[in-house]
Design a protein around this motif. Structure first.
Motif, mmCIF file in Angstrom:
data_model
loop_
_atom_site.group_PDB
_atom_site.id
_atom_site.type_symbol
_atom_site.label_atom_id
_atom_site.label_comp_id
_atom_site.label_asym_id
_atom_site.label_seq_id
_atom_site.Cartn_x
_atom_site.Cartn_y
_atom_site.Cartn_z
ATOM 1 N N LEU A 72 0.806 -1.211 0.000
ATOM 2 C CA LEU A 72 0.000 0.000 0.000
ATOM 3 C C LEU A 72 0.837 1.257 0.000
ATOM 4 N N GLY A 73 2.095 1.166 0.391
ATOM 5 C CA GLY A 73 2.930 2.353 0.416
ATOM 6 C C GLY A 73 4.389 2.027 0.652
ATOM 7 N N LEU A 74 5.256 2.765 -0.048
ATOM 8 C CA LEU A 74 6.704 2.730 0.159
ATOM 9 C C LEU A 74 7.164 4.181 0.259
ATOM 10 N N VAL A 75 7.393 4.638 1.473
ATOM 11 C CA VAL A 75 7.737 6.035 1.728
ATOM 12 C C VAL A 75 9.203 6.107 2.109
ATOM 13 N N ALA A 76 9.996 6.779 1.289
ATOM 14 C CA ALA A 76 11.438 6.886 1.526
ATOM 15 C C ALA A 76 11.787 8.298 1.955
ATOM 16 N N ASP A 77 12.587 8.419 3.004
ATOM 17 C CA ASP A 77 13.075 9.728 3.464
ATOM 18 C C ASP A 77 14.215 9.494 4.439
ATOM 19 N N THR A 78 14.960 10.567 4.697
ATOM 20 C CA THR A 78 16.074 10.459 5.633
ATOM 21 C C THR A 78 15.595 10.383 7.074
ATOM 22 N N SER A 79 14.383 10.876 7.337
ATOM 23 C CA SER A 79 13.827 10.829 8.685
ATOM 24 C C SER A 79 12.322 10.626 8.577
ATOM 25 N N LEU A 80 11.798 9.682 9.351
ATOM 26 C CA LEU A 80 10.366 9.381 9.347
ATOM 27 C C LEU A 80 9.883 9.373 10.794
ATOM 28 N N SER A 81 9.280 10.470 11.204
ATOM 29 C CA SER A 81 8.783 10.579 12.573
ATOM 30 C C SER A 81 7.397 9.968 12.675
ATOM 31 N N GLY A 82 6.884 9.885 13.899
ATOM 32 C CA GLY A 82 5.543 9.361 14.083
ATOM 33 C C GLY A 82 4.493 10.234 13.417
ATOM 34 N N LEU A 83 4.685 11.554 13.452
ATOM 35 C CA LEU A 83 3.741 12.459 12.801
ATOM 36 C C LEU A 83 3.744 12.261 11.296
ATOM 37 N N ARG A 84 4.929 12.011 10.713
ATOM 38 C CA ARG A 84 5.011 11.757 9.275
ATOM 39 C C ARG A 84 4.334 10.427 8.918
ATOM 40 N N VAL A 85 4.519 9.418 9.749
ATOM 41 C CA VAL A 85 3.868 8.136 9.507
ATOM 42 C C VAL A 85 2.351 8.296 9.538
ATOM 43 N N ALA A 86 1.836 9.092 10.476
ATOM 44 C CA ALA A 86 0.394 9.322 10.554
ATOM 45 C C ALA A 86 -0.117 10.015 9.295
ATOM 46 N N ARG A 87 0.642 10.978 8.764
ATOM 47 C CA ARG A 87 0.227 11.665 7.534
ATOM 48 C C ARG A 87 0.214 10.705 6.352
ATOM 49 N N GLU A 88 1.208 9.831 6.263
ATOM 50 C CA GLU A 88 1.249 8.876 5.160
ATOM 51 C C GLU A 88 0.106 7.867 5.269
ATOM 52 N N LEU A 89 -0.244 7.470 6.480
ATOM 53 C CA LEU A 89 -1.380 6.570 6.654
ATOM 54 C C LEU A 89 -2.686 7.248 6.231
ATOM 55 N N ASP A 90 -2.816 8.536 6.525
ATOM 56 C CA ASP A 90 -4.005 9.264 6.089
ATOM 57 C C ASP A 90 -4.089 9.307 4.572
ATOM 58 N N ALA A 91 -2.955 9.448 3.890
ATOM 59 C CA ALA A 91 -2.958 9.461 2.426
ATOM 60 C C ALA A 91 -3.399 8.117 1.868
#
Length: 253
Positions: A72-91
């Motif tokens: 469902l998703g492959l999100v690549a970045d140098t830093s993935l915080s909990g807030l970023r994970v929540a935003r990606e889950l919303d997408a």
């Protein structure tokens, strides 16, 4: 003087070193999780990491549907915080809808306040596996192995932008073309494809290094160069299958 008397004297004088307590972890469900039998019943989350050619490290958030095996998703970045994970889950939720349960390990990003608030506000159950038991998250762990063997170990990433493009192309191939043994040779995306679509058929071809898609992307779409009498690549593939030609490399269900 022996060690027992020394310890007793240290205790009487209050000289013992105070042991450092462990990190507080979010309290999650510890009961066994039932195997899902439908899409969007349970998602699995995990992280994998790799290195760019200049030495910088980046992480990839992997989200997998445990029933359909779809990425469902492959999100690549140098830093993935909990807030970023929540935003990606919303997408992902905006396209797929809310799951019933999400399974993850006890990483700091996934036990953060942002994730706990996300699961409570959306009424989604969050199951944390037991520490040191990755086999309890077997679906995404198996996916991580395929991702590393087929993509990460085979590619030299020069930039984060290139890594995102390569991961997006690999994810599309994994979901729409690559056959999965647990799905009877179908691609994970066949659950959301029309029944009449060529990609929804479990066509496979036997070759030396395992199972490979029997139809190319052009053949699946019915496009490509036309042969005699306007014959397309898909027509030639179907004709080859019904004629039974090709020896050991014939198509089968």
């Amino acid at each position: 003087m022996n060690h027992k008397k020394l310890r007793r004297l240290y205790a009487e004088e209050r000289l013992q070193v105070r042991r450092r307590g462990g990190r507080k972890r979010a309290l999650g469900t510890r009961a066994p999780v039932a195997v899902p039998d439908g899409a969007n019943q349970r998602w699995s989350l995990d992280f994998v990491s790799d290195t760019l050619s200049d030495g910088r490290r980046f992480r990839v958030l992997c989200v997998v549907d445990d029933c359909t095996r779809e990425c469902l998703g492959l999100v690549a970045d140098t830093s993935l915080s909990g807030l970023r994970v929540a935003r990606e889950l919303d997408a992902i939720v905006a396209v797929r809808g809310l799951p019933l349960t999400v399974v993850s390990d006890n990483g700091t990003e996934l036990t953060s306040t942002a994730i706990l608030r996300w699961s409570q506000e959306r009424d989604v159950g969050w199951h944390y596996i037991a520490p040191g038991k990755p086999q309890q998250n077997a679906f995404v762990e198996s996916f991580n192995g395929r991702l590393r063997d087929e993509c990460l170990n085979e590619t030299v990433f020069t930039s984060l932008r290139q890594a995102r493009a390569v991961l997006a192309a690999w994810r599309q191939d994994y979901n729409e073309v690559r056959p999965h043994s647990a799905l009877g040779g179908r691609a994970p995306g066949w659950f959301s494809m029309p029944p009449c679509s060529p990609a929804s058929r479990p066509l496979r071809v036997a070759c030396g290094d395992g199972l490979r898609p029997a139809l190319t992307q052009a053949a699946r779409d019915g496009s490509g160069e036309c042969g005699r009498d306007g014959e397309t690549a898909l027509d030639r593939t179907e004709k080859h299958r019904h004629d039974g030609r090709g020896g050991n490399r014939g198509l089968y269900f």
